[in-house]
Every structure is written in structure tokens, then in C-alpha cells.
Design a protein around this motif. Structure first.
Motif, PDB file in Angstrom:
ATOM      1  N   ILE A 137       7.954 -16.991  -8.590  1.00  0.00           N
ATOM      2  CA  ILE A 137       6.470 -16.916  -8.314  1.00  0.00           C
ATOM      3  C   ILE A 137       6.072 -15.923  -9.071  1.00  0.00           C
ATOM      4  CG2 ILE A 137       4.616 -16.522  -6.685  1.00  0.00           C
ATOM      5  CD1 ILE A 137       5.824 -18.777  -5.014  1.00  0.00           C
ATOM      6  N   HIS A 138       5.174 -15.722 -10.031  1.00  0.00           N
ATOM      7  CA  HIS A 138       4.769 -14.666 -10.743  1.00  0.00           C
ATOM      8  C   HIS A 138       3.495 -13.836 -10.515  1.00  0.00           C
ATOM      9  CE1 HIS A 138       8.427 -15.193 -13.278  1.00  0.00           C
ATOM     10  NE2 HIS A 138       8.013 -16.397 -13.530  1.00  0.00           N
ATOM     11  N   THR A 139       2.677 -14.798  -9.904  1.00  0.00           N
ATOM     12  CA  THR A 139       1.357 -14.316  -9.574  1.00  0.00           C
ATOM     13  C   THR A 139       0.701 -14.841  -8.115  1.00  0.00           C
ATOM     14  OG1 THR A 139       0.047 -16.050 -10.447  1.00  0.00           O
ATOM     15  CG2 THR A 139       0.674 -14.308 -12.149  1.00  0.00           C
ATOM     16  N   GLU A 183      -5.178 -13.423   0.412  1.00  0.00           N
ATOM     17  CA  GLU A 183      -6.189 -12.329   0.109  1.00  0.00           C
ATOM     18  C   GLU A 183      -5.505 -11.191   0.459  1.00  0.00           C
ATOM     19  OE1 GLU A 183     -10.636 -11.250   1.455  1.00  0.00           O
ATOM     20  OE2 GLU A 183      -9.850 -13.156   1.873  1.00  0.00           O
ATOM     21  N   GLY A 184      -4.985 -11.205   1.738  1.00  0.00           N
ATOM     22  CA  GLY A 184      -4.367  -9.808   2.138  1.00  0.00           C
ATOM     23  C   GLY A 184      -3.435  -9.464   1.093  1.00  0.00           C
ATOM     24  N   ALA A 185      -2.535 -10.278   0.754  1.00  0.00           N
ATOM     25  CA  ALA A 185      -1.289 -10.112  -0.080  1.00  0.00           C
ATOM     26  C   ALA A 185      -1.923  -9.625  -1.384  1.00  0.00           C
ATOM     27  CB  ALA A 185      -0.641 -11.374  -0.558  1.00  0.00           C
ATOM     28  N   LYS A 186      -3.031  -9.905  -2.075  1.00  0.00           N
ATOM     29  CA  LYS A 186      -3.513  -9.778  -3.260  1.00  0.00           C
ATOM     30  C   LYS A 186      -3.916  -8.312  -3.050  1.00  0.00           C
ATOM     31  CE  LYS A 186      -5.361 -13.768  -5.443  1.00  0.00           C
ATOM     32  NZ  LYS A 186      -6.511 -14.485  -5.620  1.00  0.00           N
ATOM     33  N   GLY A 226      -0.822  -5.973  -3.450  1.00  0.00           N
ATOM     34  CA  GLY A 226      -0.178  -5.914  -4.604  1.00  0.00           C
ATOM     35  C   GLY A 226       0.993  -6.129  -4.509  1.00  0.00           C
ATOM     36  N   ARG A 227       1.899  -6.579  -5.795  1.00  0.00           N
ATOM     37  CA  ARG A 227       3.198  -7.241  -5.676  1.00  0.00           C
ATOM     38  C   ARG A 227       4.055  -6.040  -5.473  1.00  0.00           C
ATOM     39  NH1 ARG A 227       5.494 -11.773  -7.837  1.00  0.00           N
ATOM     40  NH2 ARG A 227       7.472 -11.695  -8.412  1.00  0.00           N
ATOM     41  N   GLU A 228       3.854  -4.871  -5.957  1.00  0.00           N
ATOM     42  CA  GLU A 228       4.813  -3.761  -5.721  1.00  0.00           C
ATOM     43  C   GLU A 228       5.084  -3.492  -4.162  1.00  0.00           C
ATOM     44  OE1 GLU A 228       5.566   0.747  -7.118  1.00  0.00           O
ATOM     45  OE2 GLU A 228       4.132  -0.425  -8.129  1.00  0.00           O
ATOM     46  N   LYS A 229       3.874  -3.619  -3.278  1.00  0.00           N
ATOM     47  CA  LYS A 229       4.164  -3.205  -2.271  1.00  0.00           C
ATOM     48  C   LYS A 229       4.798  -4.274  -1.465  1.00  0.00           C
ATOM     49  CE  LYS A 229       3.208  -0.943   2.043  1.00  0.00           C
ATOM     50  NZ  LYS A 229       3.810   0.347   1.966  1.00  0.00           N
ATOM     51  N   MET A 230       4.393  -5.674  -1.729  1.00  0.00           N
ATOM     52  CA  MET A 230       4.986  -6.835  -1.102  1.00  0.00           C
ATOM     53  C   MET A 230       6.652  -6.751  -1.387  1.00  0.00           C
ATOM     54  SD  MET A 230       2.657  -8.547   0.633  1.00  0.00           S
ATOM     55  CE  MET A 230       3.241  -9.854   0.587  1.00  0.00           C
ATOM     56  N   LEU A 231       6.902  -6.057  -2.508  1.00  0.00           N
ATOM     57  CA  LEU A 231       8.634  -6.410  -2.850  1.00  0.00           C
ATOM     58  C   LEU A 231       9.498  -5.206  -2.019  1.00  0.00           C
ATOM     59  CD1 LEU A 231       8.466  -7.510  -6.517  1.00  0.00           C
ATOM     60  CD2 LEU A 231       8.607  -8.692  -4.632  1.00  0.00           C
ATOM     61  N   GLY A 257      -4.153   8.176   1.964  1.00  0.00           N
ATOM     62  CA  GLY A 257      -2.529   7.992   1.967  1.00  0.00           C
ATOM     63  C   GLY A 257      -2.097   6.931   1.342  1.00  0.00           C
ATOM     64  N   VAL A 258      -1.163   6.077   2.197  1.00  0.00           N
ATOM     65  CA  VAL A 258      -0.551   4.768   1.305  1.00  0.00           C
ATOM     66  C   VAL A 258      -1.783   3.638   1.647  1.00  0.00           C
ATOM     67  CG1 VAL A 258       1.392   3.340   1.455  1.00  0.00           C
ATOM     68  CG2 VAL A 258       1.688   5.661   1.832  1.00  0.00           C
ATOM     69  N   PRO A 259      -1.984   2.944   0.428  1.00  0.00           N
ATOM     70  CA  PRO A 259      -2.971   1.667   0.679  1.00  0.00           C
ATOM     71  C   PRO A 259      -2.428   0.755   1.777  1.00  0.00           C
ATOM     72  CG  PRO A 259      -2.818   2.334  -1.365  1.00  0.00           C
ATOM     73  CD  PRO A 259      -1.830   3.200  -0.909  1.00  0.00           C
ATOM     74  N   THR A 260      -3.196   0.304   2.389  1.00  0.00           N
ATOM     75  CA  THR A 260      -2.669  -0.958   3.373  1.00  0.00           C
ATOM     76  C   THR A 260      -3.791  -1.827   3.685  1.00  0.00           C
ATOM     77  OG1 THR A 260      -1.484  -1.649   5.333  1.00  0.00           O
ATOM     78  CG2 THR A 260      -3.186   0.261   5.449  1.00  0.00           C
ATOM     79  N   ALA A 261      -3.511  -2.963   4.255  1.00  0.00           N
ATOM     80  CA  ALA A 261      -4.565  -3.789   4.697  1.00  0.00           C
ATOM     81  C   ALA A 261      -4.185  -4.580   6.146  1.00  0.00           C
ATOM     82  CB  ALA A 261      -4.498  -4.976   3.609  1.00  0.00           C
ATOM     83  N   THR A 262      -5.355  -4.831   6.788  1.00  0.00           N
ATOM     84  CA  THR A 262      -5.164  -5.436   8.136  1.00  0.00           C
ATOM     85  C   THR A 262      -5.652  -7.141   8.130  1.00  0.00           C
ATOM     86  OG1 THR A 262      -5.295  -3.308   9.285  1.00  0.00           O
ATOM     87  CG2 THR A 262      -5.628  -5.259  10.821  1.00  0.00           C
ATOM     88  N   MET A 263      -5.063  -7.863   8.492  1.00  0.00           N
ATOM     89  CA  MET A 263      -5.710  -9.222   8.359  1.00  0.00           C
ATOM     90  C   MET A 263      -5.858  -9.596   9.886  1.00  0.00           C
ATOM     91  SD  MET A 263      -2.936 -10.903   5.868  1.00  0.00           S
ATOM     92  CE  MET A 263      -1.679  -9.444   6.277  1.00  0.00           C
ATOM     93  N   ILE A 264      -7.183  -9.929  10.076  1.00  0.00           N
ATOM     94  CA  ILE A 264      -7.649 -10.050  11.527  1.00  0.00           C
ATOM     95  C   ILE A 264      -8.034 -11.516  11.300  1.00  0.00           C
ATOM     96  CG2 ILE A 264      -9.607  -9.613  13.009  1.00  0.00           C
ATOM     97  CD1 ILE A 264     -10.109  -7.006  11.042  1.00  0.00           C
TER      98      ILE A 264
END
Length: 516
Positions: A140-142, A168-171, A174-179, A351-358
Motif C-alpha cells: 500500500i503506497h498511499t 484521517e488520523g493516519a494521514k 504521516g507514513r514515516e511515523k506509522m512505520l 515536540g513530536v507531532p501526534t494525534a488523538t482519535m476520539i
């Protein structure tokens, strides 16, 4: 000679008795989750002695909450935990595969095949199946790849709002963080009663301010994170009873007062604590408009520190000079306290970017299940980004089963019977999904096998609505490759461990051993 033969047969009966006993135990564990697998799977109700109820479709939740005493059955619970810990999904499939491998392995032993040969054959069969799975995985590329949404949708029990929120949270991350190897995307999920579904560019602390008079909305905030209490250094009562001890106490109290003044000088706007805050500090923070969050969970403190760029300190670090202490503070553009949800939101960290999915839930009873579903979807999305995807719906497992039936001919010796056991076990997930959908597995499995042979592809499976054969890739029925790989490898390890058990002996209790 006759006596020796009788003794040998007796030991063989005993060994088979142990195998059969263990087999029945793992079959009972598999039976507790088999009804949940597939698009037509149903929920399980778990009830405790106090009348508490959990209604869930989640395999690992069922297995962890059910009462299990048999040692072989406990190995199955360990399998589910391993699957959940490593890839976050696929626990039901792994459990069914392990139980099927044990069942098929015992069947071969009952035919007269030595256990060691069966185990060796199972190992070879799984090795071959794993190699074929790795070859078949598609990348999966995108984040906009529709396969990724389908993966989230299936793992999220076909709840579209959860699937879209997870993507939406994964986007946002970003890919680098997810990996990143040590990053767990599912940890960013939180479910709240009466909340709206939302992806927050920031972190949440599920705690109310220490005092109602403390600020609820703040901008451009400097944060201090303490893995400790905000209180003077402690002294024991015996030391306080001496003149030297009492003088030391007064000295520590004065140091503490000066340290609190440092918070004002550093313009600290919020303090996040592991433990409590004493009355002197509470009054000081109230006077200077400092927000205090105490008894904050470690996971939330760690996330807040990383996101804001703060260094987590012990209270003794407050003795450092102002300049050094300043470098340990975090920064956030905005802090907001949500009274209705009882949580503080931290946004715009440096600091390090992050997200929270509620994840919103209509009632308290479904909060836990909504959170489990969302965590499964998040784990599946991350696994797919890391290792690609494979056709789902049990189609690839059936294809592997057919492949092993042919490949078995190249295996010399009695190990081939172990390969046969793997081939038979791989049909189990699809057979159980057919049962759950109300179809006759004997009829439908042959129908799909014939369709796969005709099409020559691994993605031909069954449409569980129509009962007709369909291409799973075209239909969007896909699973993360890592989930399937780990499920098969773990099921193989656990089944081989169970088949190796020659006999079960009850150990002496520790008290008996000490008495002797």
C-alpha cells in the motif's frame, strides 16, 4: 515379550490420553470464539459473578475475560495475547488455526504417525505457507488507496465512521511515523460517552484540574511534567524527632518554597503530576494562575511530554538553576478543559507531532466495545502500511491449503503427514465463516476450490451474502499480510508445543516442598 508389548501399549494409551485431553481443552477455547469470525459472526456475552456484562465480538477480549484453568488452554490465551501485542488483530483466526493444527496433528498420531514426525511436518508446512504468503503480499503506497479503507472497515466491524476516522488520523501523522518500529497507532484511540467522533491534532489528559478556580482555557503555555508529587522531600518520623532532623525539615521546606517561586519566574502555566500536590503548592498555583493536573496516568504523561517537548523530571530536579530548568519545560499553543468530558486537551505542541482519535459512544455500556473496535481498525491499518495486504475472507488460506496438498508430494518420509495436518487446518477459517453465514461448508468449500483451480488465483473466495464465488481483491475483502503471517506462525508454535506434551504431572505446592 508379551509383557513388554503390554507395557508399551499401556504407555502409548497414556500418551494418547494426554494428547486427547489437551486437544479437547484447546477445542473448547476455539469454540468460545469461533462464532464471532467473518462478516456474519455474532457477539459473545461475558458475565461475571457480580452481574457485570461485556458484549463483544473481539476474540482477545473473550479469551482474556473467560475463566481458564487447563494448562493447554492457557497456552491458547497466551497465543491470543501475543497476536494482539504484535499486530493488534487476528486473534480469532490464530486461535482457530492453532486448535485445528492440534486436532489434525492428533488425528495423524492416532493413525500411527510418530508425534515427532508430525511436529516436524507441521513446521515444514508452515514454513512453506509463510514463504508463499510473503510472496503474495501486495504493498500500500498511499493513504488514499481504497484497500486501506477496506482494511479499516473490515477490522472495524464494518463501522464506516470508525474506519474513516482511523484513516484521517493516519494521514495526519504521516507514513514515516506509522512505520516507526516502536510506535503503536492504536494507543492514540480513546472512546468517550456523549463525545463526537474527532481527530485531534494534539493529546488528551483524562483528568480534571486540581481546583475549580484554576484556569480552564490557556494560550502559549509552558508546561512542567513531574513523575513525582509536587511537595517537599519526605522525611521519616524518627528523623523529625531529633534537633538535626527538624532543622533539616525546615531547610527542605524553605528550599521547596524557593522552588515554587521558580515556577512563577519561569512563567510555567501548567504542571502535570504523577502523584499529589500539597496544600502550599496548590495555593501558590491558584494565586499565580497555574493549572495543576495530578494523578495523571503514565501513558498520558509520556505522550504529553513528547508532544510538548518537555522532559519528565523528579521533584528533586526543581533544585536546578532557572536556566537549566527552563530547558526541561514543554510548550503548547493552547490548553482547554472540557467540563462535560472531564478532560484537558493540549494542542499546538512544539515536540513530536501526534494525534488523538476520539470515538463517540451513545451510552457507557458501548464505550469499551467501540474503543476495542477502533483499536483493531487502527492496528490493522498500521500493519497494512508496514507489510502490505492479502485477499481476505479465508481465500488465501484455502489457496495455501491446496498448494500444500501438492507440495506434500515433494516431502520425503512421514513428515508429509504433518504437512497434511497444516493443509487441513488452513481450511478452518473459511469453513467456520461459511458455518456462521448459514452455508453448508462441505458443499461450499468444494465450490470455492473448483473456482480457484479454474481461475488460477488465490483471491477467489465466497460472497457470504449471495453464496456465490467472487474475487476478494475486486470485492475489497482484504486483510493485512502481517496479521495473517503472525497468526500462522504463532499458531504453529503453540500447536507444536501442545503436541510435544507427553504427560501432565501436578507439581507439589510450595508449602509441601518447604515442609520437606
Amino acid at each position: 515379550m508379551g509383557s513388554h508389548s503390554t507395557e508399551r501399549d499401556g504407555s502409548g494409551d497414556e500418551r494418547l490420553s494426554t494428547l486427547l485431553h489437551n486437544m479437547r481443552a484447546v477445542q473448547a477455547v476455539a469454540a468460545s470464539v469461533e462464532g464471532t469470525i467473518g462478516p456474519k459472526g455474532l457477539d459473545t456475552m461475558l458475565v461475571d459473578e457480580q452481574g457485570g456484562v461485556i458484549i463483544t465480538n473481539d476474540g482477545v477480549t473473550i479469551l482474556e475475560e473467560m475463566e481458564v484453568k487447563h494448562p493447554a488452554a492457557r497456552l491458547m490465551i497466551g497465543l491470543a495475547r501475543s497476536q494482539q501485542r504484535e499486530v493488534g488483530d487476528g486473534t480469532t483466526t490464530a486461535t482457530l488455526l492453532a486448535a485445528a493444527l492440534v486436532t489434525e496433528g492428533v488425528a495423524q498420531v492416532q493413525k500411527g504417525v510418530p508425534v515427532a514426525k508430525v511436529i516436524a511436518g507441521i513446521e515444514q508446512g508452515i514454513g512453506e505457507a509463510v514463504a508463499r504468503l510473503k510472496e503474495a503480499a501486495l504493498p500500500i503506497h498511499t493513504f488514499d488507496d481504497e484497500r486501506l479503507f477496506h482494511i479499516a472497515y473490515i477490522a472495524g466491524r464494518e463501522q464506516e465512521d470508525i474506519a474513516r476516522l482511523v484513516i484521517e488520523g493516519a494521514k495526519l501523522l504521516g507514513r514515516e511515523k506509522m512505520l516507526e518500529p516502536d510506535f503503536s497507532f492504536s494507543d492514540l484511540i480513546t472512546a468517550r460517552e456523549s463525545a463526537e467522533n474527532e481527530v485531534l491534532d494534539g493529546v488528551i489528559i483524562n483528568q480534571r484540574p486540581l481546583s475549580r478556580e484554576m484556569p480552564k482555557h490557556m494560550e502559549n503555555v509552558r508546561l512542567l511534567v513531574l513523575n513525582d508529587a509536587l511537595a517537599p522531600e519526605e522525611m521519616d518520623d524518627e528523623a523529625l524527632g531529633t534537633e538535626i532532623g527538624f532543622q533539616r525539615y525546615l531547610q527542605l521546606k524553605e528550599e521547596y518554597r524557593r522552588n515554587l517561586e521558580k515556577l512563577r519566574m519561569l512563567e510555567v502555566g501548567a504542571v502535570i503530576l504523577d502523584r499529589s500536590c500539597d496544600s502550599m503548592a496548590e495555593e501558590f498555583c491558584l494565586d499565580h494562575g497555574i493549572l495543576v493536573l495530578h494523578r495523571v496516568f503514565q501513558s498520558e504523561r509520556v505522550r504529553a511530554a513528547r508532544y510538548t517537548g518537555a522532559r519528565s523530571l523528579k521533584r528533586s530536579a526543581l533544585n536546578k538553576d532557572i536556566k537549566e530548568l527552563s530547558r526541561s519545560l514543554g510548550f503548547a499553543e493552547r490548553l482547554e478543559f472540557d467540563e462535560s468530558l472531564g478532560q484537558v486537551r493540549i494542542m499546538g505542541g512544539r515536540g513530536v507531532p501526534t494525534a488523538t482519535m476520539i470515538i463517540g459512544a451513545s451510552t457507557g455500556e458501548v464505550v469499551g466495545e467501540r474503543e476495542r473496535i477502533a483499536k483493531d481498525a487502527a492496528a490493522a491499518v498500521q500493519a497494512a502500511l508496514r507489510g502490505g495486504y492479502l485477499p481476505g475472507g479465508g481465500s488465501i488460506e484455502l489457496f495455501l491449503s491446496r498448494h500444500l496438498e501438492v507440495w506434500r508430494q515433494s516431502v520425503k518420509g512421514m513428515e508429509g503427514f504433518g504437512v497434511e495436518a497444516v493443509a487441513a487446518a488452513l481450511r478452518t477459517p473459511l469453513i467456520q465463516m461459511m458455518r456462521n453465514a448459514g452455508f453448508n461448508p462441505l458443499e461450499k468449500i468444494e465450490q470455492v476450490k473448483a473456482a480457484q483451480a479454474e481461475a488460477g488465483v488465490s483471491s477467489t473466495g465466497l460472497n457470504f451474502d449471495t453464496g456465490q464465488c467472487a474475487d476478494m481483491l475486486t470485492s475489497g475483502v482484504v486483510d493485512p499480510a502481517l496479521v495473517k503471517l503472525h497468526a500462522l506462525q504463532t499458531a504453529g508454535e503453540v500447536s507444536r508445543a501442545i503436541l510435544r506434551i507427553h504427560t501432565v504431572i501436578r507439581r507439589k505446592s510450595p508449602t509441601t516442598l518447604s515442609d520437606e
